[in-house]
Design a protein around this motif. Structure first.
Motif, PDB file in Angstrom:
ATOM      1  N   GLN A 271       1.867  -5.812 -15.127  1.00 10.06           N
ATOM      2  CA  GLN A 271       3.192  -5.184 -14.994  1.00 10.06           C
ATOM      3  C   GLN A 271       3.058  -3.710 -14.585  1.00 10.06           C
ATOM      4  OE1 GLN A 271       5.819  -5.916 -18.293  1.00 10.06           O
ATOM      5  NE2 GLN A 271       6.320  -7.850 -17.310  1.00 10.06           N
ATOM      6  N   TYR A 272       2.103  -3.034 -15.193  1.00  7.10           N
ATOM      7  CA  TYR A 272       1.854  -1.628 -14.861  1.00  7.10           C
ATOM      8  C   TYR A 272       1.420  -1.507 -13.395  1.00  7.10           C
ATOM      9  CZ  TYR A 272      -0.408   2.961 -15.074  1.00  7.10           C
ATOM     10  OH  TYR A 272      -0.770   4.257 -14.828  1.00  7.10           O
ATOM     11  N   ALA A 273       0.520  -2.408 -12.998  1.00  6.47           N
ATOM     12  CA  ALA A 273       0.045  -2.396 -11.606  1.00  6.47           C
ATOM     13  C   ALA A 273       1.189  -2.686 -10.633  1.00  6.47           C
ATOM     14  CB  ALA A 273      -1.070  -3.426 -11.427  1.00  6.47           C
ATOM     15  N   ALA A 274       2.078  -3.618 -11.011  1.00  6.32           N
ATOM     16  CA  ALA A 274       3.196  -3.989 -10.127  1.00  6.32           C
ATOM     17  C   ALA A 274       4.144  -2.800  -9.939  1.00  6.32           C
ATOM     18  CB  ALA A 274       3.948  -5.193 -10.700  1.00  6.32           C
ATOM     19  N   ASP A 275       4.343  -2.029 -11.016  1.00  5.25           N
ATOM     20  CA  ASP A 275       5.204  -0.844 -10.897  1.00  5.25           C
ATOM     21  C   ASP A 275       4.619   0.169  -9.913  1.00  5.25           C
ATOM     22  OD1 ASP A 275       7.463  -1.307 -12.394  1.00  5.25           O
ATOM     23  OD2 ASP A 275       6.509  -0.727 -14.283  1.00  5.25           O
ATOM     24  N   ASN A 276       3.326   0.426 -10.035  1.00  4.08           N
ATOM     25  CA  ASN A 276       2.674   1.379  -9.122  1.00  4.08           C
ATOM     26  C   ASN A 276       2.664   0.866  -7.691  1.00  4.08           C
ATOM     27  OD1 ASN A 276       2.101   3.321 -11.036  1.00  4.08           O
ATOM     28  ND2 ASN A 276       0.195   2.328 -11.638  1.00  4.08           N
ATOM     29  N   TRP A 277       2.446  -0.425  -7.570  1.00  5.17           N
ATOM     30  CA  TRP A 277       2.458  -1.054  -6.244  1.00  5.17           C
ATOM     31  C   TRP A 277       3.824  -0.855  -5.568  1.00  5.17           C
ATOM     32  CZ3 TRP A 277       5.776  -5.287  -5.302  1.00  5.17           C
ATOM     33  CH2 TRP A 277       5.620  -5.884  -4.055  1.00  5.17           C
ATOM     34  N   ALA A 278       4.894  -1.077  -6.356  1.00  4.94           N
ATOM     35  CA  ALA A 278       6.248  -0.977  -5.778  1.00  4.94           C
ATOM     36  C   ALA A 278       6.552   0.443  -5.309  1.00  4.94           C
ATOM     37  CB  ALA A 278       7.289  -1.433  -6.807  1.00  4.94           C
ATOM     38  N   VAL A 279       6.082   1.440  -6.065  1.00  3.10           N
ATOM     39  CA  VAL A 279       6.309   2.834  -5.668  1.00  3.10           C
ATOM     40  C   VAL A 279       5.703   3.077  -4.282  1.00  3.10           C
ATOM     41  CG1 VAL A 279       5.615   5.214  -6.196  1.00  3.10           C
ATOM     42  CG2 VAL A 279       6.500   3.741  -8.014  1.00  3.10           C
ATOM     43  N   GLU A 280       4.524   2.503  -4.050  1.00  2.00           N
ATOM     44  CA  GLU A 280       3.871   2.686  -2.749  1.00  2.00           C
ATOM     45  C   GLU A 280       4.613   1.934  -1.647  1.00  2.00           C
ATOM     46  OE1 GLU A 280      -0.593   3.752  -4.267  1.00  2.00           O
ATOM     47  OE2 GLU A 280      -0.351   1.900  -3.140  1.00  2.00           O
ATOM     48  N   GLU A 281       5.081   0.710  -1.943  1.00  2.68           N
ATOM     49  CA  GLU A 281       5.809  -0.049  -0.916  1.00  2.68           C
ATOM     50  C   GLU A 281       7.111   0.666  -0.536  1.00  2.68           C
ATOM     51  OE1 GLU A 281       4.206  -2.038   0.592  1.00  2.68           O
ATOM     52  OE2 GLU A 281       3.042  -3.405  -0.636  1.00  2.68           O
ATOM     53  N   VAL A 282       7.803   1.187  -1.541  1.00  4.92           N
ATOM     54  CA  VAL A 282       9.052   1.917  -1.260  1.00  4.92           C
ATOM     55  C   VAL A 282       8.746   3.136  -0.380  1.00  4.92           C
ATOM     56  CG1 VAL A 282      10.849   3.342  -2.343  1.00  4.92           C
ATOM     57  CG2 VAL A 282      10.298   1.090  -3.287  1.00  4.92           C
ATOM     58  N   GLN A 283       7.630   3.788  -0.662  1.00 11.08           N
ATOM     59  CA  GLN A 283       7.255   4.947   0.158  1.00 11.08           C
ATOM     60  C   GLN A 283       6.943   4.513   1.604  1.00 11.08           C
ATOM     61  OE1 GLN A 283       5.084   8.653  -1.054  1.00 11.08           O
ATOM     62  NE2 GLN A 283       3.364   7.582  -0.097  1.00 11.08           N
ATOM     63  N   HIS A 284       6.364   3.335   1.767  1.00 15.59           N
ATOM     64  CA  HIS A 284       6.133   2.829   3.131  1.00 15.59           C
ATOM     65  C   HIS A 284       7.473   2.713   3.862  1.00 15.59           C
ATOM     66  CE1 HIS A 284       2.228   0.626   1.675  1.00 15.59           C
ATOM     67  NE2 HIS A 284       2.147   1.949   1.597  1.00 15.59           N
ATOM     68  N   GLY A 285       8.457   2.139   3.156  1.00 16.89           N
ATOM     69  CA  GLY A 285       9.781   2.001   3.764  1.00 16.89           C
ATOM     70  C   GLY A 285      10.363   3.360   4.139  1.00 16.89           C
ATOM     71  N   ASP A 286      10.244   4.311   3.230  1.00 18.70           N
ATOM     72  CA  ASP A 286      10.821   5.635   3.488  1.00 18.70           C
ATOM     73  C   ASP A 286      10.109   6.357   4.639  1.00 18.70           C
ATOM     74  OD1 ASP A 286      12.645   5.175   1.517  1.00 18.70           O
ATOM     75  OD2 ASP A 286      11.624   6.365  -0.018  1.00 18.70           O
ATOM     76  N   ALA A 287       8.791   6.198   4.730  1.00 22.45           N
ATOM     77  CA  ALA A 287       8.047   6.834   5.828  1.00 22.45           C
ATOM     78  C   ALA A 287       8.441   6.217   7.167  1.00 22.45           C
ATOM     79  CB  ALA A 287       6.536   6.687   5.596  1.00 22.45           C
ATOM     80  N   LEU A 288       8.520   4.886   7.191  1.00 18.03           N
ATOM     81  CA  LEU A 288       8.879   4.203   8.441  1.00 18.03           C
ATOM     82  C   LEU A 288      10.337   4.498   8.807  1.00 18.03           C
ATOM     83  CD1 LEU A 288       7.072   0.852   7.580  1.00 18.03           C
ATOM     84  CD2 LEU A 288       6.402   2.399   9.427  1.00 18.03           C
ATOM     85  N   GLY A 289      11.212   4.527   7.790  1.00 17.53           N
ATOM     86  CA  GLY A 289      12.623   4.829   8.025  1.00 17.53           C
ATOM     87  C   GLY A 289      12.797   6.238   8.581  1.00 17.53           C
ATOM     88  N   ARG A 290      12.025   7.164   8.063  1.00 12.70           N
ATOM     89  CA  ARG A 290      12.118   8.547   8.546  1.00 12.70           C
ATOM     90  C   ARG A 290      11.609   8.661   9.979  1.00 12.70           C
ATOM     91  NH1 ARG A 290      10.110  13.769   5.033  1.00 12.70           N
ATOM     92  NH2 ARG A 290      10.267  15.312   6.674  1.00 12.70           N
ATOM     93  N   TRP A 291      10.505   7.974  10.261  1.00 11.10           N
ATOM     94  CA  TRP A 291       9.978   7.999  11.638  1.00 11.10           C
ATOM     95  C   TRP A 291      11.003   7.388  12.599  1.00 11.10           C
ATOM     96  CZ3 TRP A 291       9.050   4.726  15.681  1.00 11.10           C
ATOM     97  CH2 TRP A 291       8.329   5.286  16.744  1.00 11.10           C
ATOM     98  N   ALA A 292      11.590   6.254  12.200  1.00 13.20           N
ATOM     99  CA  ALA A 292      12.574   5.590  13.074  1.00 13.20           C
ATOM    100  C   ALA A 292      13.784   6.493  13.318  1.00 13.20           C
ATOM    101  CB  ALA A 292      13.008   4.258  12.461  1.00 13.20           C
ATOM    102  N   SER A 293      14.156   7.280  12.313  1.00 10.89           N
ATOM    103  CA  SER A 293      15.289   8.206  12.471  1.00 10.89           C
ATOM    104  C   SER A 293      14.943   9.351  13.423  1.00 10.89           C
ATOM    105  CB  SER A 293      15.713   8.777  11.118  1.00 10.89           C
ATOM    106  OG  SER A 293      16.007   7.718  10.233  1.00 10.89           O
ATOM    107  N   LEU A 294      13.660   9.736  13.455  1.00 11.03           N
ATOM    108  CA  LEU A 294      13.230  10.750  14.428  1.00 11.03           C
ATOM    109  C   LEU A 294      13.245  10.161  15.838  1.00 11.03           C
ATOM    110  CD1 LEU A 294      10.112  12.415  12.691  1.00 11.03           C
ATOM    111  CD2 LEU A 294      12.332  13.477  13.143  1.00 11.03           C
ATOM    112  N   ALA A 295      12.785   8.921  15.946  1.00 14.06           N
ATOM    113  CA  ALA A 295      12.689   8.280  17.265  1.00 14.06           C
ATOM    114  C   ALA A 295      14.058   7.891  17.807  1.00 14.06           C
ATOM    115  CB  ALA A 295      11.781   7.045  17.171  1.00 14.06           C
ATOM    116  N   ASP A 296      14.995   7.588  16.894  1.00 20.12           N
ATOM    117  CA  ASP A 296      16.344   7.197  17.303  1.00 20.12           C
ATOM    118  C   ASP A 296      17.327   7.865  16.330  1.00 20.12           C
ATOM    119  OD1 ASP A 296      18.786   6.064  17.786  1.00 20.12           O
ATOM    120  OD2 ASP A 296      18.168   3.988  17.416  1.00 20.12           O
ATOM    121  N   ALA A 297      17.907   8.969  16.767  1.00 19.10           N
ATOM    122  CA  ALA A 297      18.764   9.775  15.883  1.00 19.10           C
ATOM    123  C   ALA A 297      19.985   8.997  15.408  1.00 19.10           C
ATOM    124  CB  ALA A 297      19.192  11.051  16.608  1.00 19.10           C
TER     125      ALA A 297
END
Ligand SMILES: [Fe+2]
Ligand SMILES: [Fe+2]
Length: 288
Positions: A55-81
């Motif tokens: 459960q502890y590992a799953a929580d840490n894993w999810a934090v990283e996956e959410v960050q992947h989404g946020d990084a990709l979302g931010r890049w996509a917003s730069l590429a397409d305003a």
């Protein structure tokens, strides 16, 4: 603990002249699926409710996956305003739900659940490696490198827990193989196709699975090279207890590569037919 943060990415190096327009819809769609990691963690924590280590590992894993989404979302917003990442994700979340209160794994066993997770991490690790290597845009290259390294660590994380459960549950080889193949086969189900719809179609455009999975796969499959498939096949073999770098793994990688090239060409032909019929493979983008 995260291995990197969004602030460490050199966003100011973003170079619009090096953006491949074909990559933008893929990054938008990937951001949806990654950002949804926190819901998947709730499901995992429900399945493994008496295992605090996992459960502890799953929580840490999810934090990283959410960050992947946020990084990709931010890049996509730069590429397409015009891209509204929070709004697109809200549509995705509303339409694609995971049973977060599952009593047991949908894979039939905990070992099976963890093998399925290994398949997903194999797929993401290979995909971001391929996408990053193919991209000339420096920020996307950096993000893909950081994400791919996380995905490989996630593979190892789920693999280690899987070994622990395998010793307890003794899941047979045919059952392990069936779970692994089943999860790989689900790649073309709704998770990615619907993410493509929510992040690329204008509001009001109806979701059509075939159009969306074609739009996604027709682009995504073009970034792979044989070496990515070869490495991925080694990870799949390892997950189900086979020799990862043996002759059989090499043969399987060559067969998978042929299949991927065939599927990729079929999807590209379908995209070309759509362009001929509608004038644009992403009709909703024109309207947006
Ligand atoms: Fe991820
Ligand atoms: Fe991951």
């Amino acid at each position: 603990m995260k291995h990197w943060t969004l602030d460490q990415v050199a966003w100011d190096r973003f170079d619009p002249s090096k953006v491949d327009p074909e990559v933008i819809p893929l990054v938008k769609a990937a951001a949806m699926v990654e950002r949804n990691g926190d819901d998947y963690a709730l499901y995992l924590k429900s399945v493994f409710r008496d295992d605090p280590d996992f459960q502890y590992a799953a929580d840490n894993w999810a934090v990283e996956e959410v960050q992947h989404g946020d990084a990709l979302g931010r890049w996509a917003s730069l590429a397409d305003a015009s891209f509204d990442y929070p709004a697109a994700f809200a549509r995705y979340r509303a339409g694609y739900t995971i049973d977060i209160k599952a009593d047991a794994s949908i894979r039939g066993s905990r070992t099976g659940e963890l093998i399925a997770r290994c398949m997903v991490e194999t797929g993401t690790s290979s995909y971001y490696t391929a996408l990053g290597e193919a991209s000339d845009e420096p920020v996307l290259k950096e993000i893909c490198r950081l994400i791919a390294a996380d995905e490989y660590r996630h593979f190892k994380l789920f693999y280690d827990h899987m070994k622990r459960y395998l010793a307890r549950e003794n899941l047979s080889f045919p059952k392990r193989l069936r779970v692994a193949l089943g999860r790989v086969g689900e790649t073309e189900d709704d998770e990615l196709a619907f993410a493509f719809h929510c992040s690329n179609d204008a509001p009001g455009v109806a979701y059509e699975h075939n159009r969306c999975i074609t739009g996604y796969m027709g682009r995504a499959m073009g970034f792979y090279r044989f070496r990515h498939i070869e490495r991925g096949m080694g990870m799949i073999f390892k997950s189900i207890g086979l020799e990862p770098r043996g002759r059989v793994s090499g043969l399987a990688a060559r067969a998978a590569w042929k299949l991927l090239c065939w599927r990729r060409d079929r999807y590209r032909q379908a995209m070309a037919r759509e362009v001929a019929a509608n004038g644009n493979a992403l009709p909703a983008q024109q309207a947006a």
